[in-house]
Structure formats: structure tokens, C-alpha cells
Design a protein around this motif. Structure first.
Motif, PDB file in Angstrom:
ATOM      1  N   ARG A  33      16.971 -39.075  26.133  1.00 51.55           N
ATOM      2  CA  ARG A  33      17.426 -38.452  27.387  1.00 51.55           C
ATOM      3  C   ARG A  33      18.561 -39.255  28.019  1.00 51.55           C
ATOM      4  N   LEU A  34      18.502 -40.589  27.916  1.00 59.06           N
ATOM      5  CA  LEU A  34      19.607 -41.401  28.421  1.00 59.06           C
ATOM      6  C   LEU A  34      20.900 -41.055  27.676  1.00 59.06           C
ATOM      7  N   GLY A  35      20.784 -40.890  26.353  1.00 57.42           N
ATOM      8  CA  GLY A  35      21.961 -40.518  25.579  1.00 57.42           C
ATOM      9  C   GLY A  35      22.510 -39.163  25.963  1.00 57.42           C
ATOM     10  N   LEU A  36      21.605 -38.226  26.286  1.00 54.91           N
ATOM     11  CA  LEU A  36      22.026 -36.865  26.622  1.00 54.91           C
ATOM     12  C   LEU A  36      22.602 -36.749  28.031  1.00 54.91           C
ATOM     13  N   THR A  37      22.123 -37.583  28.939  1.00 52.71           N
ATOM     14  CA  THR A  37      22.505 -37.432  30.352  1.00 52.71           C
ATOM     15  C   THR A  37      23.453 -38.510  30.873  1.00 52.71           C
ATOM     16  N   HIS A  38      23.549 -39.644  30.158  1.00 51.94           N
ATOM     17  CA  HIS A  38      24.374 -40.741  30.656  1.00 51.94           C
ATOM     18  C   HIS A  38      25.514 -41.125  29.713  1.00 51.94           C
ATOM     19  N   THR A  39      25.696 -40.366  28.652  1.00 55.33           N
ATOM     20  CA  THR A  39      26.802 -40.625  27.720  1.00 55.33           C
ATOM     21  C   THR A  39      27.432 -39.277  27.346  1.00 55.33           C
ATOM     22  N   PRO A  40      28.581 -39.287  26.690  1.00 52.18           N
ATOM     23  CA  PRO A  40      29.203 -38.022  26.281  1.00 52.18           C
ATOM     24  C   PRO A  40      28.478 -37.346  25.112  1.00 52.18           C
ATOM     25  N   LEU A  41      27.452 -37.976  24.558  1.00 57.71           N
ATOM     26  CA  LEU A  41      26.748 -37.431  23.400  1.00 57.71           C
ATOM     27  C   LEU A  41      25.914 -36.204  23.780  1.00 57.71           C
ATOM     28  N   ASP A  42      25.808 -35.259  22.851  1.00 60.18           N
ATOM     29  CA  ASP A  42      24.899 -34.132  23.034  1.00 60.18           C
ATOM     30  C   ASP A  42      23.835 -34.183  21.933  1.00 60.18           C
ATOM     31  N   GLY A  43      22.951 -33.195  21.931  1.00 61.89           N
ATOM     32  CA  GLY A  43      21.852 -33.193  20.973  1.00 61.89           C
ATOM     33  C   GLY A  43      22.319 -33.133  19.529  1.00 61.89           C
ATOM     34  N   TYR A  44      23.402 -32.432  19.269  1.00 62.08           N
ATOM     35  CA  TYR A  44      23.921 -32.334  17.905  1.00 62.08           C
ATOM     36  C   TYR A  44      24.474 -33.686  17.438  1.00 62.08           C
ATOM     37  N   ASP A  45      25.132 -34.398  18.352  1.00 62.26           N
ATOM     38  CA  ASP A  45      25.666 -35.718  18.013  1.00 62.26           C
ATOM     39  C   ASP A  45      24.543 -36.692  17.682  1.00 62.26           C
ATOM     40  N   SER A 216      29.685 -48.622  22.163  1.00 68.35           N
ATOM     41  CA  SER A 216      28.385 -49.100  22.650  1.00 68.35           C
ATOM     42  C   SER A 216      27.354 -47.979  22.679  1.00 68.35           C
ATOM     43  N   ASP A 217      27.784 -46.769  23.063  1.00 66.75           N
ATOM     44  CA  ASP A 217      26.863 -45.635  23.091  1.00 66.75           C
ATOM     45  C   ASP A 217      26.411 -45.262  21.678  1.00 66.75           C
ATOM     46  N   LEU A 218      27.323 -45.357  20.735  1.00 66.41           N
ATOM     47  CA  LEU A 218      26.995 -45.026  19.352  1.00 66.41           C
ATOM     48  C   LEU A 218      26.037 -46.045  18.747  1.00 66.41           C
TER      49      LEU A 218
END
Length: 312
Positions: A33-45, A216-218
Motif C-alpha cells: 500500500r505504501l508503494g501504491l499510495t506514496h510512490t509513482p508505482l501502480d499495481g502492475y509495476d 529508492s522506490d524500486l
């Protein structure tokens, strides 16, 4: 054979492996959820990162070991159960609902579905103590996540999405036991085939989108999703299922809400409410009843036809 599957201490090792998987998976909804809401990443990424990393890591092992006689039906069930379809379903749900809702609905429904499918497909019979223990576990999980389920941010659509996620997870749990796949081999099959099936579609649609995401997000998602969740936790969970059986091994999912609560308290400074603490204690009692039966149900095979795919 892995250390976790040592024949002399199979039951104890199965419990330890189940606990290890629960501890790692407890952070899954938080990190996702942090990745989905606090980074440019989406579920597919995030799905691509998860299986690209784990698939590449385990590809040499699977290439060396081969399919070990697994049928395409077995592979399809395992990959659908905890591979790309599962990840896409829960990622979509987590983008529309709070973590607590996932942590309650998916693990609890998985336990129920795993038990029902095991009884139907494997002819498994559970002792009265195990049935009572599972009922107590579900009560404790519901209590632990009561606040999340009654939150104004909770979503009815997400509830059914997370329910579907529980069904998929149960399909993997029973399939990995029914087809006698070793823990590491089952983990490799899921990761590699998910990578091979999903990567072409993702790259065709998204192209080089990940190059625009901060490194860093990746790295966070690659290490946690690709190595800890898809390799380490799935290996430990598969080991627990192999040694304890599908229905009993599935009960470790009940520790996911408690793990998430503890991790939130340690990392986010969010102290658990009294209902969550009470729910966690109830879950512990229920799991003790399930795991320490005097006479656990004997293992039974699927049908002779389906079992052929599991022969090595």
C-alpha cells in the motif's frame, strides 16, 4: 531436502516455517500500500517487479530441476493461486481500501477455503479440536481487524476483491500439497512462470516506465516483494504446508493481521487498540488447538488421475 523439512522434527519445523512466513507476509499489505499510495508505482509495476526479481533468481534452479513431472493443470493452479493473478487482485484491492481490510478478509477467507477445498478435493477429515480451533482463529482475526472493517474508508467492493484473493491463495495451498511439490520447487514454478507469462504483456504496455521511477522506490519493492515475499516467505509457507497439511498449514495466515499490527507499532508508532490485542490472543489460542492435536488427520491423496502429475 531443505532443513525446514527435516523428517525427525517435521512438525516442529513446519510450525517454525509457518511462523517465519507469517512474519514476512505481515508487512506485505503495508509495503504494497505504501508503494501504491506514496510512490509513482501502480499495481502492475509492483507485480512486474515482484516476479521479474524472483523469477530471475529462481530460473537457474528450475532450469536445472525441470518440472519434475508436474502437469500443466498443476502448474496453472499453483501460478493462479499465488502468482500474478493473486498479486493483481490484492493490489487492486489495496489501492481502494485500507490495509486492515486486506489483513482480515484475505487470510481468514483463505483458511476457510483451504479447509473446504481440502475436505472436498483431498478427502481430508479434521478432528473436532481442529475445527473448533479454526473457528476460534476466524473469530480472533475478525476481532483484530474489527476497526478496519468498520472504518468509513472500508470498501464493499474491496471486501469481495480480498475474498477472491483468499480463494486464490487457498487454491495454491491445496494444489502445492496435492501435487507433492517440494517447497523450493513450488516456489520456483510460481515465480518463473509468473515472470514468463506476465513480463511480455507488461513490457508491451508500459515499456520503459520503470526507468522514470526513483531508484529508492524500486529497490524497496524489489527486495521485499521479489526476494522476501516471493522467495523466502513462499518457501517457508510451502514447507509448512508440506509438513503439516494444507488445512493446518493455512492457519498461519491468521498471524498476518497480528504481524501487521506489531510491525505498525514498531515502525510507524501506531499502538494497537485493545480489540486488536484481544484478537491476537484469541488467534494464538485457536492456532494452539489446531497445531497441537493428539491425532492429526492422516494425509490423503487427490484422485489417482490428478496425482499422476505429481510423480517425479
Amino acid at each position: 531436502m531443505s532443513h525446514c523439512a527435516s523428517p525427525s522434527n517435521a512438525r516442529l519445523n513446519g510450525i517454525l516455517c509457518g511462523l517465519a512466513s507469517a512474519c514476512i507476509w505481515g508487512a506485505f499489505p503495508v509495503v504494497t500500500r505504501l508503494g501504491l499510495t506514496h510512490t509513482p508505482l501502480d499495481g502492475y509495476d509492483i507485480t512486474f517487479i515482484r516476479y521479474a526479481v524472483s523469477g530471475l533468481v529462481l530460473l537457474p534452479y528450475l532450469a536445472r530441476e525441470g518440472l519434475r513431472g508436474l502437469s500443466w493443470k498443476a502448474i496453472a493452479l499453483m501460478v493462479a493461486g499465488i502468482g500474478v493473478p493473486y498479486m493483481l487482485v490484492v493490489s487492486f484491492g489495496l489501492s481502494h481500501a485500507p490495509v486492515e481490510q486486506f489483513a482480515v478478509v484475505t487470510p481468514a477467507s483463505m483458511i476457510v477455503f483451504s479447509t473446504l477445498i481440502s475436505m472436498r478435493a483431498l478427502g481430508m477429515r479434521l478432528a473436532a479440536q481442529a475445527v473448533a480451533g479454526m473457528a476460534i482463529i476466524i473469530l480472533g482475526v475478525a476481532l483484530a481487524g474489527y476497526q478496519g472493517l468498520t472504518s468509513p474508508h472500508a470498501s464493499l467492493l474491496a471486501f469481495f476483491i480480498f475474498l477472491a484473493g483468499g480463494l486464490l491463495w487457498a487454491i495454491y495451498t491445496v494444489s502445492s500439497k496435492a501435487y507433492s511439490t517440494s517447497a523450493l520447487h513450488g516456489t520456483a514454478v510460481v515465480s518463473v512462470f509468473s515472470m514468463l507469462l506476465y513480463s511480455p504483456f507488461y513490457l508491451a504496455i508500459s515499456g520503459a516506465r520503470l526507468l522514470e521511477i526513483p531508484a529508492s522506490d524500486l529497490v524497496v519493492q524489489a527486495v521485499y516483494q521479489g526476494l522476501l515475499v516471493s522467495v523466502a516467505a513462499l518457501f517457508f509457507y510451502s514447507s509448512a504446508v508440506q509438513m503439516l497439511g494444507a488445512a493446518i498449514g493455512a492457519t498461519f495466515a491468521a498471524l498476518v493481521p497480528g504481524s501487521a499490527i506489531v510491525l505498525a507499532a514498531l515502525t510507524l508508532g501506531e499502538p494497537p487498540n485493545m480489540a486488536a490485542v484481544a484478537g491476537l490472543l484469541i488467534v494464538t489460542v485457536g492456532m494452539a488447538m489446531v497445531l497441537w492435536q493428539r491425532h492429526p488427520a492422516p494425509r490423503t491423496a487427490m484422485s489417482a488421475t490428478d496425482s499422476k502429475g505429481a510423480e517425479r
